[in-house]
Write an enzyme that holds these catalytic residues in place. Structure first.
Site, PDB file in Angstrom:
ATOM      1  N   ASP A 152      53.401  30.510  23.947  1.00 34.43           N
ATOM      2  CA  ASP A 152      52.123  30.558  24.657  1.00 34.43           C
ATOM      3  C   ASP A 152      51.121  31.486  23.974  1.00 34.43           C
ATOM      4  O   ASP A 152      49.931  31.210  23.946  1.00 34.43           O
ATOM      5  CB  ASP A 152      52.386  31.024  26.100  1.00 34.43           C
ATOM      6  CG  ASP A 152      51.140  30.952  26.965  1.00 34.43           C
ATOM      7  OD1 ASP A 152      50.476  29.902  26.944  1.00 34.43           O
ATOM      8  OD2 ASP A 152      50.825  31.946  27.654  1.00 34.43           O
ATOM      9  N   LYS A 200      53.335  39.022  30.484  1.00 29.48           N
ATOM     10  CA  LYS A 200      52.663  38.761  31.763  1.00 29.48           C
ATOM     11  C   LYS A 200      53.092  39.820  32.777  1.00 29.48           C
ATOM     12  O   LYS A 200      54.185  40.398  32.653  1.00 29.48           O
ATOM     13  CB  LYS A 200      53.082  37.397  32.305  1.00 29.48           C
ATOM     14  CG  LYS A 200      52.769  36.226  31.380  1.00 29.48           C
ATOM     15  CD  LYS A 200      51.489  35.561  31.785  1.00 29.48           C
ATOM     16  CE  LYS A 200      51.159  34.361  30.953  1.00 29.48           C
ATOM     17  NZ  LYS A 200      49.727  34.171  30.799  1.00 29.48           N
ATOM     18  N   ASP A 212      42.651   5.817  33.052  1.00 32.86           N
ATOM     19  CA  ASP A 212      43.950   6.358  32.645  1.00 32.86           C
ATOM     20  C   ASP A 212      43.930   6.562  31.120  1.00 32.86           C
ATOM     21  O   ASP A 212      43.503   5.668  30.388  1.00 32.86           O
ATOM     22  CB  ASP A 212      45.006   5.311  33.040  1.00 32.86           C
ATOM     23  CG  ASP A 212      46.401   5.834  32.862  1.00 32.86           C
ATOM     24  OD1 ASP A 212      47.174   5.709  33.814  1.00 32.86           O
ATOM     25  OD2 ASP A 212      46.722   6.366  31.769  1.00 32.86           O
ATOM     26  N   PHE A 213      44.405   7.717  30.667  1.00 34.60           N
ATOM     27  CA  PHE A 213      44.354   7.998  29.214  1.00 34.60           C
ATOM     28  C   PHE A 213      45.224   7.045  28.404  1.00 34.60           C
ATOM     29  O   PHE A 213      45.059   6.912  27.206  1.00 34.60           O
ATOM     30  CB  PHE A 213      44.826   9.423  28.919  1.00 34.60           C
ATOM     31  CG  PHE A 213      44.014  10.485  29.607  1.00 34.60           C
ATOM     32  CD1 PHE A 213      42.640  10.357  29.753  1.00 34.60           C
ATOM     33  CD2 PHE A 213      44.626  11.628  30.108  1.00 34.60           C
ATOM     34  CE1 PHE A 213      41.891  11.337  30.394  1.00 34.60           C
ATOM     35  CE2 PHE A 213      43.891  12.605  30.752  1.00 34.60           C
ATOM     36  CZ  PHE A 213      42.531  12.461  30.905  1.00 34.60           C
ATOM     37  N   GLU A 250      48.895  41.306  29.670  1.00 32.33           N
ATOM     38  CA  GLU A 250      48.165  40.703  30.789  1.00 32.33           C
ATOM     39  C   GLU A 250      48.726  41.228  32.099  1.00 32.33           C
ATOM     40  O   GLU A 250      49.935  41.473  32.202  1.00 32.33           O
ATOM     41  CB  GLU A 250      48.327  39.188  30.766  1.00 32.33           C
ATOM     42  CG  GLU A 250      47.762  38.538  29.523  1.00 32.33           C
ATOM     43  CD  GLU A 250      47.819  37.030  29.629  1.00 32.33           C
ATOM     44  OE1 GLU A 250      46.848  36.439  30.108  1.00 32.33           O
ATOM     45  OE2 GLU A 250      48.855  36.462  29.258  1.00 32.33           O
ATOM     46  N   LYS A 282      36.259  34.658  20.508  1.00 30.62           N
ATOM     47  CA  LYS A 282      35.895  35.986  21.008  1.00 30.62           C
ATOM     48  C   LYS A 282      35.122  36.742  19.929  1.00 30.62           C
ATOM     49  O   LYS A 282      35.564  36.809  18.785  1.00 30.62           O
ATOM     50  CB  LYS A 282      37.156  36.783  21.398  1.00 30.62           C
ATOM     51  CG  LYS A 282      37.935  36.167  22.564  1.00 30.62           C
ATOM     52  CD  LYS A 282      39.142  37.019  22.901  1.00 30.62           C
ATOM     53  CE  LYS A 282      40.108  36.309  23.823  1.00 30.62           C
ATOM     54  NZ  LYS A 282      39.706  36.177  25.215  1.00 30.62           N
ATOM     55  N   ARG A 304      41.399  10.411  35.456  1.00 27.91           N
ATOM     56  CA  ARG A 304      41.836   9.276  36.283  1.00 27.91           C
ATOM     57  C   ARG A 304      41.104   9.211  37.615  1.00 27.91           C
ATOM     58  O   ARG A 304      40.884   8.138  38.157  1.00 27.91           O
ATOM     59  CB  ARG A 304      43.334   9.415  36.525  1.00 27.91           C
ATOM     60  CG  ARG A 304      44.089   8.321  35.837  1.00 27.91           C
ATOM     61  CD  ARG A 304      45.451   8.134  36.377  1.00 27.91           C
ATOM     62  NE  ARG A 304      46.032   9.392  36.830  1.00 27.91           N
ATOM     63  CZ  ARG A 304      47.267   9.749  36.547  1.00 27.91           C
ATOM     64  NH1 ARG A 304      48.001   8.986  35.784  1.00 27.91           N
ATOM     65  NH2 ARG A 304      47.770  10.862  37.005  1.00 27.91           N
ATOM     66  N   HIS A 340      47.612  32.871  19.287  1.00 24.57           N
ATOM     67  CA  HIS A 340      46.635  33.963  19.397  1.00 24.57           C
ATOM     68  C   HIS A 340      47.031  35.206  18.578  1.00 24.57           C
ATOM     69  O   HIS A 340      46.226  35.756  17.830  1.00 24.57           O
ATOM     70  CB  HIS A 340      46.446  34.380  20.853  1.00 24.57           C
ATOM     71  CG  HIS A 340      46.142  33.237  21.768  1.00 24.57           C
ATOM     72  ND1 HIS A 340      45.392  32.152  21.388  1.00 24.57           N
ATOM     73  CD2 HIS A 340      46.487  33.002  23.066  1.00 24.57           C
ATOM     74  CE1 HIS A 340      45.289  31.307  22.410  1.00 24.57           C
ATOM     75  NE2 HIS A 340      45.947  31.792  23.430  1.00 24.57           N
ATOM     76  N   ASP A 392      41.733  27.582  18.906  1.00 24.81           N
ATOM     77  CA  ASP A 392      42.441  28.750  19.415  1.00 24.81           C
ATOM     78  C   ASP A 392      41.342  29.604  20.026  1.00 24.81           C
ATOM     79  O   ASP A 392      40.506  30.152  19.302  1.00 24.81           O
ATOM     80  CB  ASP A 392      43.134  29.499  18.271  1.00 24.81           C
ATOM     81  CG  ASP A 392      43.948  30.671  18.802  1.00 24.81           C
ATOM     82  OD1 ASP A 392      43.423  31.416  19.649  1.00 24.81           O
ATOM     83  OD2 ASP A 392      45.099  30.836  18.382  1.00 24.81           O
ATOM     84  N   HIS A 393      41.338  29.698  21.350  1.00 30.56           N
ATOM     85  CA  HIS A 393      40.162  30.304  21.981  1.00 30.56           C
ATOM     86  C   HIS A 393      39.980  31.780  21.612  1.00 30.56           C
ATOM     87  O   HIS A 393      38.899  32.324  21.756  1.00 30.56           O
ATOM     88  CB  HIS A 393      40.151  30.081  23.499  1.00 30.56           C
ATOM     89  CG  HIS A 393      41.015  31.029  24.264  1.00 30.56           C
ATOM     90  ND1 HIS A 393      42.353  30.824  24.454  1.00 30.56           N
ATOM     91  CD2 HIS A 393      40.730  32.196  24.884  1.00 30.56           C
ATOM     92  CE1 HIS A 393      42.852  31.821  25.157  1.00 30.56           C
ATOM     93  NE2 HIS A 393      41.884  32.678  25.431  1.00 30.56           N
ATOM     94  N   LYS A 451      45.473  23.834  22.643  1.00 30.99           N
ATOM     95  CA  LYS A 451      46.869  24.215  22.496  1.00 30.99           C
ATOM     96  C   LYS A 451      47.663  23.749  23.704  1.00 30.99           C
ATOM     97  O   LYS A 451      47.043  23.501  24.736  1.00 30.99           O
ATOM     98  CB  LYS A 451      46.994  25.715  22.289  1.00 30.99           C
ATOM     99  CG  LYS A 451      46.589  26.535  23.523  1.00 30.99           C
ATOM    100  CD  LYS A 451      46.896  27.971  23.324  1.00 30.99           C
ATOM    101  CE  LYS A 451      48.285  28.297  23.809  1.00 30.99           C
ATOM    102  NZ  LYS A 451      48.342  28.855  25.162  1.00 30.99           N
TER     103      LYS A 451
HETATM  104  C1  BG6 Z   1      46.139  31.159  26.982  1.00 32.40           C
HETATM  105  C2  BG6 Z   1      47.533  31.220  27.534  1.00 32.40           C
HETATM  106  O1  BG6 Z   1      46.133  30.483  25.757  1.00 32.40           O
HETATM  107  O2  BG6 Z   1      45.645  32.476  26.787  1.00 32.40           O
HETATM  108  C3  BG6 Z   1      47.553  31.994  28.836  1.00 32.40           C
HETATM  109  O3  BG6 Z   1      48.019  29.907  27.753  1.00 32.40           O
HETATM  110  C4  BG6 Z   1      46.933  33.355  28.656  1.00 32.40           C
HETATM  111  O4  BG6 Z   1      48.868  32.119  29.337  1.00 32.40           O
HETATM  112  C5  BG6 Z   1      45.565  33.237  27.992  1.00 32.40           C
HETATM  113  O5  BG6 Z   1      46.795  33.958  29.926  1.00 32.40           O
HETATM  114  C6  BG6 Z   1      45.026  34.600  27.621  1.00 32.40           C
HETATM  115  O6  BG6 Z   1      43.713  34.438  27.217  1.00 32.40           O
HETATM  116  P1  BG6 Z   1      42.671  35.613  27.395  1.00 32.40           P
HETATM  117  O7  BG6 Z   1      41.414  35.092  26.773  1.00 32.40           O
HETATM  118  O8  BG6 Z   1      42.565  35.869  28.875  1.00 32.40           O
HETATM  119  O9  BG6 Z   1      43.260  36.776  26.669  1.00 32.40           O
END
Ligand code: BG6
Length: 517
Positions: free
Chosen positions: A253, A358, A102-103, A234, A200, A60, A258, A195-196, A166
């Site tokens: 989350d 966390k 705007d989306f 974390e 890795k 935006r 993950h 899914d990041h 996500k």
């Molecule tokens: C994200 C979560 O998908 O992954 C975060 O929303 C989390 O809360 C993060 O911190 C962790 O990713 P990574 O790559 O740092 O392990």
């Protein structure tokens, strides 16, 4: 390794992707500057972007393409994982465009269509568009529908693909609804649910490690494995994302996505090929085989926690409830531990323990496979009363690598045993340039390889496992929050979950403990 290369035999190694425009919705957000632009720059650095390439940022905020270029030039200096080469950045920068809009406004998409036609002409990008939805989830559907309504989602001699970030849904019902909704505009082959964790290298390596070596697969089953632990700990808190996290919590989350991806890669059967559907079929089968938790199981097999104030890495951390946009009496879990079982032949009676949280003591994501103990009869007349079991630890991050722990004789006249490690560290091999983890995923999407992305059923199956847990937790709000201090390993109930089964949590830090006399 990118699985795409294994899949496409005609694809020469390290060949640039197809001509295309990457359209990033949410270009002013953190993900764009921290991950997406640095990842795309790294792809350019590895000669994996075609000459006919461009990026269009959409948000935006009123800004010109020139302003966007200036902004990205500043950000890349901060967030690039590699030195920024001025000549290469010049090449990259002139391919950046921006559209303010705007989306939810139809006009945004008509203007986007015009801009894309202009970019196609200037950059010869041939009408191939990759849309990256790096926005808040409430916009996913709108954006896809609007793209459809102006003819930007249809494929006709060119490709149109959508990467969806996500969280994909809030629960099973909303994930199903979202899948159904977007499937009226897009074919499944156009949808890339990201899914990041799958970007890795260490996560991709699980498949190579398991199926590319003769040594481990024969013992990868209930005959030899006692149990599996998956830890994603974390040290960071919610990092200003209280608004999002309050409605999510650790299970939505981290676990549904993950941790379940890690579990699926460890537990799945060998796929017939690295074709996307072959891999995703096997993942679905194993997720389907996770025994659903009854309400009683939820009480005994799951633990939730929330951090109170404490010290993490020498710094005082206030409690979760005092984070901005977090309710002062919040019932959201910042920690969870679960015990799951997989109801198939390979994994009969092998528990999988998962934990994530966390503000914990240490940042570590690891998979520990504990093998069964051997009978002690032979050692009965020695001073050894208990044999240490063998462990295999797959270190996802940090100190990426793999350790195998086994027992060795402590030198000396009496028979004594100590635990020792064989250790592989990524830093000692391969010499690869540091990356953001998004490079492979973006490149794979550009060449149409969905192996590392989640199919609709994969996501829904993940939700199916966590839904009964969410239901019970909702019905029984926690009464003892906060129940762990920041800087610890979570609530004591998480330790008790394993102690109850005669086991304990382990990380590679435990493995490398010196041998005791
Ligand atoms: C994200 C979560 O998908 O992954 C975060 O929303 C989390 O809360 C993060 O911190 C962790 O990713 P990574 O790559 O740092 O392990």
């Amino acid at each position: 390794m990118t699985f795409a290369k294994a899949n496409n035999l005609n694809q020469l190694l390290d060949q640039p992707a197809n001509p295309c425009v990457v359209v990033i919705f949410g270009a002013a957000g953190d993900l764009t500057k921290r991950k997406l632009i640095p990842a795309l720059y790294n792809l350019a650095r590895s000669n994996l972007l075609p000459e006919e390439f461009a990026i269009v940022g959409v948000t935006r905020a009123p800004m010109s393409s020139e302003d966007f270029r200036i902004q990205m030039s500043r950000d890349i200096e901060k967030f690039s994982t590699n030195d920024v080469d001025p000549q290469l950045w010049q090449w990259f920068e002139k391919r950046l465009y921006y559209l303010a809009g705007d989306f939810q406004d139809t006009d945004t998409y008509s203007r986007l269509k015009e801009l894309l036609m202009q970019v196609d002409q200037e950059r010869d990008t041939q009408g191939n568009y990759l849309y990256y939805l790096a926005t808040a989830p409430q916009f996913f559907c709108d954006i896809i529908w609007q793209l459809g309504s102006v003819g930007l989602a249809q494929e006709d001699g060119y490709w149109r693909r959508v990467i969806i970030e996500k969280p994909f849904g809030q629960d099973l019902e909303s994930a199903r609804a979202l899948n159904k909704n977007i499937s009226t505009i897009l074919k499944e082959s156009q949808i890339y649910r990201i899914d990041h964790y799958l970007g890795k290298e260490t996560v991709q390596n699980i498949l190579v490690f398991r199926f590319g070596n003769g040594l481990f697969e024969p013992i990868w089953n209930h005959h030899y494995i006692d149990h599996v632990q998956i830890t994603a700990a974390e040290t960071v808190g919610v990092e200003g994302r209280g608004g999002y996290y309050e409605g999510a919590g650790a299970i939505r989350d981290m676990v549904q996505n993950h941790l379940f991806q890690l579990l699926a890669l460890v537990a799945m059967e060998p796929p017939v090929s690295f074709e996307a559907d072959a891999v995703r079929d096997e993942k679905s089968k194993v997720l389907k085989a996770i025994q659903p938790l009854t309400p009683q199981d939820v009480l005994t097999h799951t633990v939730r926690g929330q951090y109170g104030e404490g010290i993490v890495k020498g710094q005082h951390i206030p409690n979760y409830r005092s984070e901005p946009r977090v309710a002062p009496d919040s019932g959201t879990e910042t920690f969870t531990a679960l015990k799951l079982t997989i109801d198939n032949w390979r994994w009969a009676d092998v528990p999988f323990y998962l934990r994530t949280g966390k503000s914990l003591a240490q940042r570590v994501t690891e998979i520990t496979i504990q093998f069964k103990r051997v009978p002690t009869l032979l050692f009965n007349k020695t001073s050894i009363d208990q044999l240490v079991p063998n462990f295999l630890v797959i270190r996802i991050q940090p100190n990426e690598g793999i350790s195998l722990q086994f027992g060795a004789k402590v030198p000396g006249p009496t028979v004594r045993m100590g635990a020792v490690d064989m250790d592989f560290a990524y830093t000692d091999y391969f010499n690869s340039a540091p990356s953001t983890g998004y490079e492979t995923l973006l490149y794979d999407c550009m060449i149409g390889d969905a192996t590392l992305f989640q199919r609709a059923d994969n996501v829904e199956l993940g939700w199916k496992v966590v839904s009964p847990i969410l239901d019970v937790w909702k019905a029984l709000p926690p009464r003892n929050f906060p129940n762990y201090a920041a800087g610890t390993w979570g609530p004591k109930e998480a330790d008790e979950l394993l102690q109850h089964d005669g086991r304990q949590w382990r990380t590679s830090a435990d493995l490398s403990a010196p041998v005791k006399d």
